[in-house]
Enzyme design. Structure first.
Site, PDB file in Angstrom:
ATOM      1  N   ARG A 278       7.687   2.648  -0.234  1.00 21.03           N
ATOM      2  CA  ARG A 278       7.003   2.116   0.935  1.00 21.03           C
ATOM      3  C   ARG A 278       7.086   0.592   0.878  1.00 21.03           C
ATOM      4  O   ARG A 278       6.271  -0.069   0.244  1.00 21.03           O
ATOM      5  CB  ARG A 278       5.539   2.576   0.941  1.00 21.03           C
ATOM      6  CG  ARG A 278       4.840   2.406   2.279  1.00 21.03           C
ATOM      7  CD  ARG A 278       3.348   2.615   2.134  1.00 21.03           C
ATOM      8  NE  ARG A 278       2.706   1.407   1.618  1.00 21.03           N
ATOM      9  CZ  ARG A 278       1.578   1.391   0.925  1.00 21.03           C
ATOM     10  NH1 ARG A 278       0.977   2.523   0.598  1.00 21.03           N
ATOM     11  NH2 ARG A 278       1.051   0.237   0.525  1.00 21.03           N
ATOM     12  N   HIS A 282       0.399  -0.135   3.889  1.00 23.40           N
ATOM     13  CA  HIS A 282      -0.056   1.230   4.166  1.00 23.40           C
ATOM     14  C   HIS A 282      -0.188   1.452   5.675  1.00 23.40           C
ATOM     15  O   HIS A 282       0.235   2.473   6.210  1.00 23.40           O
ATOM     16  CB  HIS A 282      -1.396   1.474   3.475  1.00 23.40           C
ATOM     17  CG  HIS A 282      -1.995   2.810   3.770  1.00 23.40           C
ATOM     18  ND1 HIS A 282      -1.402   4.001   3.393  1.00 23.40           N
ATOM     19  CD2 HIS A 282      -3.137   3.159   4.425  1.00 23.40           C
ATOM     20  CE1 HIS A 282      -2.151   5.014   3.797  1.00 23.40           C
ATOM     21  NE2 HIS A 282      -3.202   4.533   4.428  1.00 23.40           N
ATOM     22  N   TYR A 291      -3.131  -5.375  -3.857  1.00 22.72           N
ATOM     23  CA  TYR A 291      -3.075  -4.352  -4.893  1.00 22.72           C
ATOM     24  C   TYR A 291      -1.695  -4.183  -5.522  1.00 22.72           C
ATOM     25  O   TYR A 291      -1.536  -3.399  -6.456  1.00 22.72           O
ATOM     26  CB  TYR A 291      -3.569  -3.004  -4.352  1.00 22.72           C
ATOM     27  CG  TYR A 291      -2.866  -2.509  -3.103  1.00 22.72           C
ATOM     28  CD1 TYR A 291      -1.633  -1.871  -3.175  1.00 22.72           C
ATOM     29  CD2 TYR A 291      -3.455  -2.663  -1.850  1.00 22.72           C
ATOM     30  CE1 TYR A 291      -0.999  -1.407  -2.040  1.00 22.72           C
ATOM     31  CE2 TYR A 291      -2.825  -2.198  -0.697  1.00 22.72           C
ATOM     32  CZ  TYR A 291      -1.602  -1.568  -0.802  1.00 22.72           C
ATOM     33  OH  TYR A 291      -0.972  -1.105   0.333  1.00 22.72           O
TER      34      TYR A 291
END
Length: 378
Positions: A278, A282, A291
């Protein structure tokens, strides 16, 4: 360049493996945890004879370019207030196109919220897809001639649903299959395990796609499980598991075509783990720098599935710089026409939120609708 429609690439476009040829399936499950691959990141093919027909390669490239354009325009539309919160899928085009392109419009597709690209590949209209991510009623139901379910927001619930659809097709005596998507984080949910056991026990014609994109929101795969090869989870349920390079659309397409042919031949379900990444956040409202570090994402840009296939097609003479530019122009024009169509859809009325819950409204829904209408003064 030959113009190919979004649904031109399907399992019927290439000779499906015969039942005898599938006897040793999965042939692409190596003893090591290295994913099966046909194209190296630089576009070279160690075994050219294993590649699909040039027209199929070109069609897969078109699909990837098309959904990448949707993803890029989705960011722009969100930032200008013309699209709701949208889960981008940049970098995962090989995984989504390579799997969905193996289906026909008679098959079922159960997508997660990140699988817009898979739904577009199977034939979901762009305008309706935009309406969905605008929370417009025009995107709340799927076309009657397409068995695509609305994008699932809960994690893993689509897996048991797909098994049910597959068993319904089996009992009706069709050769149709069901395909369901999940992320690596979803493979730790109970629904994942129940669905695999359910499908294996009843020999359901179901293909489970496990897109291992490295992250379950902000949790890396290495944190949520010690397992390295998630495809091996299929062993516990007596079904084949295949691990493939999800950034290699040709390899992903090949293993999926074989799994679909196997399901159509009555040989049951398959779990396919597509190893991808990815690249983006998100959702468009997420900040991944909170993160993950540059070290986490290092090297993945060089493995871009579109760049990989483009290099290969150019080297083989299947694509030229001129035909590629023409393709991008065609895709951009298609998107803008769809966007213009979506812009004509009227704003939803408050009571419409209840219109697509059940085919026949329950007494509770009828009462709720009447209450909403009273509140808005209609």
């Amino acid at each position: 360049m030959t113009n190919l429609s979004p649904s031109d690439t399907a399992a019927s476009d290439t000779a499906a493996p015969t039942p005898d040829a599938l006897a040793d399936f999965p042939r692409h499950a190596p003893a090591t945890d290295i994913p099966f691959q046909l194209l190296a990141p630089d576009g070279t093919a160690p075994n050219p004879d294993a590649l699909p027909d040039p027209q199929i390669r070109l069609s897969l490239y078109r699909h990837m370019r098309r959904i990448r354009h949707f993803d890029e325009r989705g960011w722009v539309l969100y930032r200008t207030g013309r699209l709701g919160v949208f889960p981008p899928f940049k970098g995962m085009e090989g995984s989504q196109v390579g799997t969905a392109a193996a289906l026909t419009s008679d098959d079922w597709l159960f997508p997660t919220y990140r699988d817009t690209g898979a739904a577009l590949t199977l034939g979901l209209p762009i305008a309706r897809t935009l309406a969905y991510w605008r929370t417009s009623p025009h995107g709340w139901h799927m076309p009657e001639n397409l068995k695509v379910l609305p994008f699932y927001i809960p994690i893993a619930t689509q897996y048991p649903h797909a098994v049910g659809a597959a068993l319904a097709e089996q009992r009706k005596g069709t050769k149709n299959v069901a395909m369901a998507y999940i992320g690596d984080g979803g493979s730790s949910e109970g629904d994942f395990h129940e669905a695999l056991n359910f499908a294996g026990a009843l020999n359901a014609p179901c293909i489970f796609i496990l897109q291992n994109n490295g992250w379950a929101i902000s949790v890396p795969t290495r944190t949520q499980t010690r397992a390295v090869n998630l495809a091996r989870r299929a062993d516990g349920y007596g079904i084949p598991g295949v691990r493939v390079d999800g950034n290699d659309v040709l390899a992903t397409y090949q293993v999926t075509v074989e799994a679909v042919a196997r399901a159509r031949a009555g040989q049951g379900p398959t779990l396919i783990e597509t190893v991808t990444y990815r690249i983006a956040a998100h959702t468009v409202a997420d900040d991944p720098t909170r993160y993950r570090t540059d070290a986490d994402t290092a090297g993945w840009a060089e493995k871009d599935p579109i760049t990989r296939l483009r290099l290969h097609l150019l080297a083989e003479g299947i694509l030229t710089e001129e035909s590629d530019a023409a393709l991008l122009k065609e895709i951009a024009e298609e998107f803008e026409a769809a966007l213009n169509e979506a812009d004509t859809y009227p704003e939803p009325e408050p009571a419409e939120i209840l219109d697509h819950v059940f085919a026949e409204p329950t007494p509770q829904l009828v009462a709720q609708r009447a209450e909403i209408l009273r509140e808005v003064g209609e």
